[in-house]
Design an enzyme around this catalytic site. Structure first.
Site, PDB file in Angstrom:
ATOM      1  N   HIS A   1       0.847  -1.193   0.000  1.00 31.77           N
ATOM      2  CA  HIS A   1       0.000   0.000   0.000  1.00 31.77           C
ATOM      3  C   HIS A   1       0.887   1.249   0.000  1.00 31.77           C
ATOM      4  CE1 HIS A   1      -3.864   2.026   0.614  1.00 31.77           C
ATOM      5  NE2 HIS A   1      -3.099   2.955   1.134  1.00 31.77           N
ATOM      6  N   ALA A   2       0.692   2.113  -1.007  1.00 34.59           N
ATOM      7  CA  ALA A   2       1.595   3.252  -1.212  1.00 34.59           C
ATOM      8  C   ALA A   2       1.614   4.183   0.000  1.00 34.59           C
ATOM      9  CB  ALA A   2       1.160   4.037  -2.447  1.00 34.59           C
TER      10      ALA A   2
ATOM     11  N   HIS B   1       0.030  11.754  -6.118  1.00 33.81           N
ATOM     12  CA  HIS B   1      -0.584  11.855  -4.792  1.00 33.81           C
ATOM     13  C   HIS B   1       0.493  11.759  -3.709  1.00 33.81           C
ATOM     14  CE1 HIS B   1      -3.562  11.321  -1.579  1.00 33.81           C
ATOM     15  NE2 HIS B   1      -2.682  10.466  -1.086  1.00 33.81           N
ATOM     16  N   GLU B   2       1.354  10.764  -3.816  1.00 36.98           N
ATOM     17  CA  GLU B   2       2.391  10.563  -2.793  1.00 36.98           C
ATOM     18  C   GLU B   2       3.425  11.689  -2.820  1.00 36.98           C
ATOM     19  OE1 GLU B   2       1.897   8.451  -0.506  1.00 36.98           O
ATOM     20  OE2 GLU B   2       0.255   7.376  -1.483  1.00 36.98           O
TER      21      GLU B   2
ATOM     22  N   HIS C   1       2.471  14.577  -0.640  1.00 37.64           N
ATOM     23  CA  HIS C   1       2.862  14.446   0.774  1.00 37.64           C
ATOM     24  C   HIS C   1       4.330  14.843   0.948  1.00 37.64           C
ATOM     25  CE1 HIS C   1      -0.811  12.527   2.090  1.00 37.64           C
ATOM     26  NE2 HIS C   1      -0.668  11.495   1.290  1.00 37.64           N
TER      27      HIS C   1
ATOM     28  N   GLU D   1      -3.842  15.175   2.283  1.00 37.60           N
ATOM     29  CA  GLU D   1      -4.241  14.257   1.215  1.00 37.60           C
ATOM     30  C   GLU D   1      -4.592  14.988  -0.077  1.00 37.60           C
ATOM     31  OE1 GLU D   1      -3.727  11.197   1.486  1.00 37.60           O
ATOM     32  OE2 GLU D   1      -3.322  11.197   3.639  1.00 37.60           O
TER      33      GLU D   1
ATOM     34  N   HIS E   1      -6.675   0.900   5.470  1.00 30.76           N
ATOM     35  CA  HIS E   1      -6.696   1.952   6.500  1.00 30.76           C
ATOM     36  C   HIS E   1      -7.406   1.515   7.772  1.00 30.76           C
ATOM     37  CE1 HIS E   1      -6.081   3.720   2.580  1.00 30.76           C
ATOM     38  NE2 HIS E   1      -5.434   4.702   3.169  1.00 30.76           N
TER      39      HIS E   1
ATOM     40  N   TYR F   1      -9.776  11.759   3.690  1.00 27.55           N
ATOM     41  CA  TYR F   1      -9.818  11.579   2.228  1.00 27.55           C
ATOM     42  C   TYR F   1     -11.085  12.190   1.642  1.00 27.55           C
ATOM     43  CZ  TYR F   1      -5.973   8.372   3.063  1.00 27.55           C
ATOM     44  OH  TYR F   1      -4.778   7.831   3.453  1.00 27.55           O
TER      45      TYR F   1
HETATM   46 ZN   LIG Z   1      -2.141  10.011   0.910  1.00 30.40          ZN
END
Ligand SMILES: [Zn+2]
Length: 630
Positions: free
Chosen positions: A345-346, A375-376, A379, A403, A505, A515
């Protein structure tokens, strides 16, 4: 003292803000003493975070019992130190300090969560959580075509089948295999998790663990706003749901997909039905205007995983923002290693030292991962932007903000304008039909996600608050998924099954409404940035939100950097106002982005006589709990 002067000036400026606090004498002896105290504590906290994330990363990139034990050992030791710090702060008068910043730090550092538990309970809790994570990371399922081969992993094998198979029996097989093996055996661990987080919440004086989560939004009204926002978006979702159900029925026939009722999740191309865009070819509004196969184009051009990350890095750099440090490239795990088990899971990691930031994910070259990479990287950019802040402020002031950052960049990256600019498609200007197709594709992830994101934590809130009896934990989950989103399991589920831990999660104790919030905020951010970049004008038919690309705009980058670099040092409404001019979570920008599609869906559904809405699911016992009001 120079430091003092700057603080006085900042506080004077804050007087003009809605959440500004009275100035007081910020150079008083007690304030100076408090600052020294928090400076020291923040440095120690930073070291604890560094140690925790290192041990967490070791475990996540090499799932062994020894690494799990080593990680938990660090957590247990640090929980004790966090608890002592919180007690020291509570016993002091820092919470009532005349200095707003001292009060904020004191408030944040005295919020304990699970660390409030005694050492034995804390250890038991961490064992329950990490056992669920390990099970999720190591679950494999049996092949539909060769039942003796039980080595299939979620990423990439099962995902690939869910995206590409059009055989309802095969799809239901994989859905069931995954839920039976990743979910059901975890019921005891989940019950332990609920029991101990409840105990921790009582020790902290919270009504429940749900209330502990909600307080991170620093707004007693936030839960009500979420409910109101969901209600506002539901009419759009119902149009989309009705249209998709109609098209599924056309493809599969009425036996597999009846005209009305809930859609079996296994038909939607994603294990949890949280995004339906893998099935685009089944529902494209105008099939005569085919999508360019971006994945095929990537393959043709010899794209590698490295290239996907480089494109993301270049995007941030084009805005004048931080480049990825060389340690990122050396220490990240960007593809699935074949010599050990990893949590695929990323995730994006901040090690709280020397700009050490990393990503761990099992990337493949396709459009889904192209999005996840951005997306990552959002962060990562946030980590780099606020690294000058004290440890307590190295985070987002609203969990939804963290997020939303990468998603905002992805909104530009996935625009026709940008895909043309990087040579993945030929035409950067869309005619009306292609535009509807494009918006539809976006809606299959952005709009479809909303009822899912909403249900995951509405469910856990109900569990944490004891509003859902333990004997109905599984049917209550499906009751909510059906009620909020009109989807259901492909096979009948009872309390002998336990499906919630089939979602990462839920195993990993990650709050999820962030999210949902991020899906709303990202369109507010997008609109503000597009305006700054001169790529958007209200009521313009050319400069629209859905074909805005902020690539290369230093003005947009400056504005985003300012927003991100504040970290969690101020209330989210203040930083949001400086960034977008708004003080609330507001779905107006999202609705504006999708307006042409919404109008099209309403017309098309009415033209085709498509029924809308759904009733209760019959895939759970009929005596399950009643409906949940939003
Ligand atoms: Zn995220």
């Amino acid at each position: 003292m120079g430091g003092c002067k700057i603080t006085v000036l900042l506080l004077v400026m804050m007087l003009w803000l809605p959440h500004g606090l009275s100035m007081g004498n910020t150079c008083s002896a007690s304030v100076l003493e408090a600052r020294r105290f928090f400076e020291l504590q923040n440095e120690q906290l930073r070291r604890r975070f560094h140690e925790e994330f290192l041990s967490g990363y070791n475990y996540n990139t090499n799932v062994t019992e020894a690494n799990r034990q080593a990680m938990i050992e660090v957590y247990v030791r640090n929980a004790e130190l966090n608890k002592r710090l919180a007690q020291e702060i509570k016993a002091s008068d820092y919470i009532q300090s005349e200095d707003a910043d001292i009060r904020r730090q004191a408030d944040h550092l005295s919020k304990l969560g699970a660390s409030a538990l005694n050492a034995d309970d804390y250890l038991t809790l961490q064992n329950a959580i990490s056992s669920m994570q390990t099970n999720y990371a190591t679950t494999t399922v049996c092949s539909y075509t060769n039942r003796s081969d039980c080595s299939l992993t979620l990423e990439p094998h099962i995902q690939e089948r869910l995206s590409h198979s059009r055989d309802p029996a095969e799809l239901a097989w994989y859905w069931r295999e995954w839920h039976d093996k990743s979910g059901t055996p975890m019921r005891e661990n989940f019950a332990e998790y609920v029991r101990l987080t409840r105990k921790a919440s009582q020790l902290n004086g919270h009504r429940s663990y749900a209330d502990y989560w909600v307080q991170f939004y620093e707004d007693p009204d936030f839960e009500r706003q979420l409910d109101a926002t969901f209600k506002q978006l539901l009419p759009f979702y119902r149009q989309l749901h009705g249209y998709v159900r109609y098209r599924l029925r056309q493809h599969y026939g009425p036996d597999v997909m009846p005209a009305e009722g809930n859609i079996p999740i296994s038909l939607l191309g994603n294990m949890w039905g949280q995004s339906w865009n893998e099935l685009l070819d089944l529902f494209t509004p105008y099939p005569e205007k085919p999508f360019v196969d971006v994945k095929a184009e990537m393959e043709k051009q010899g794209y590698t995983v490295q290239k996907l990350f480089e494109l993301g890095d270049q995007f941030f750099q084009s805005l004048g923002m931080r480049a990825l440090p060389s340690s990122f490239w050396n220490l990240s795990v960007l593809t699935r290693p074949d010599d050990r088990q990893v949590v695929c899971h990323a995730s994006a990691w901040d090690f709280y030292q020397d700009s050490d930031v990393r990503i761990k994910m099992c990337t493949e070259v396709d459009t889904h991962y192209f999005y996840v990479v951005h997306h990552e990287l959002g962060h990562i950019q946030y980590y780099l932007q606020y690294e000058q802040q004290p440890a307590v402020y190295r985070g987002a002031p609203n969990p939804g903000f963290h997020e939303a950052v990468g998603d905002v960049i992805a909104l530009s990256v996935m625009s026709a304008k940008h895909l043309k600019a990087i040579g993945l498609i030929e035409n950067g200007r869309l005619d009306e039909k292609s535009r509807i197709n494009q918006l539809f594709k976006q809606a299959l992830s952005k709009i479809v996600f909303l009822p899912f994101g909403y249900a995951v934590d509405k469910y856990r809130y109900a569990v944490f608050r004891n509003e859902l009896d333990e004997s109905q934990w599984n049917c209550g989950f499906w009751q909510m998924r059906s009620e909020f989103g009109g989807v259901e399991p492909p096979v009948f589920r009872t309390e002998k099954d336990f499906d919630p831990p089939a979602k990462y999660h839920i195993d990993a104790d990650v709050e999820y409404l962030r999210y949902f919030a991020a899906h709303i905020f990202q369109f507010q951010f997008h609109k503000a940035l597009c305006r700054k970049a001169g790529q958007y004008e209200p009521n313009s038919s050319r400069l629209t939100l859905d074909n805005c690309d902020i690539f290369g705009s230093k003005a947009a980058g400056r504005s985003l950097s300012q927003f991100l670099s504040k970290g969690n040092s101020r209330h989210w409404k203040e930083v949001l106002e400086e960034f977008t001019g708004e003080t609330e979570m507001d779905p107006a920008a999202l609705l504006e982005y999708f307006e042409p599609l919404y109008q099209w869906l309403k017309q098309e559904n009415s033209r085709l006589g498509v029924p809308l809405g759904w009733g209760p699911t019959d895939k759970i016992p009929s005596d399950c709990c009643g409906t949940f009001s939003t």
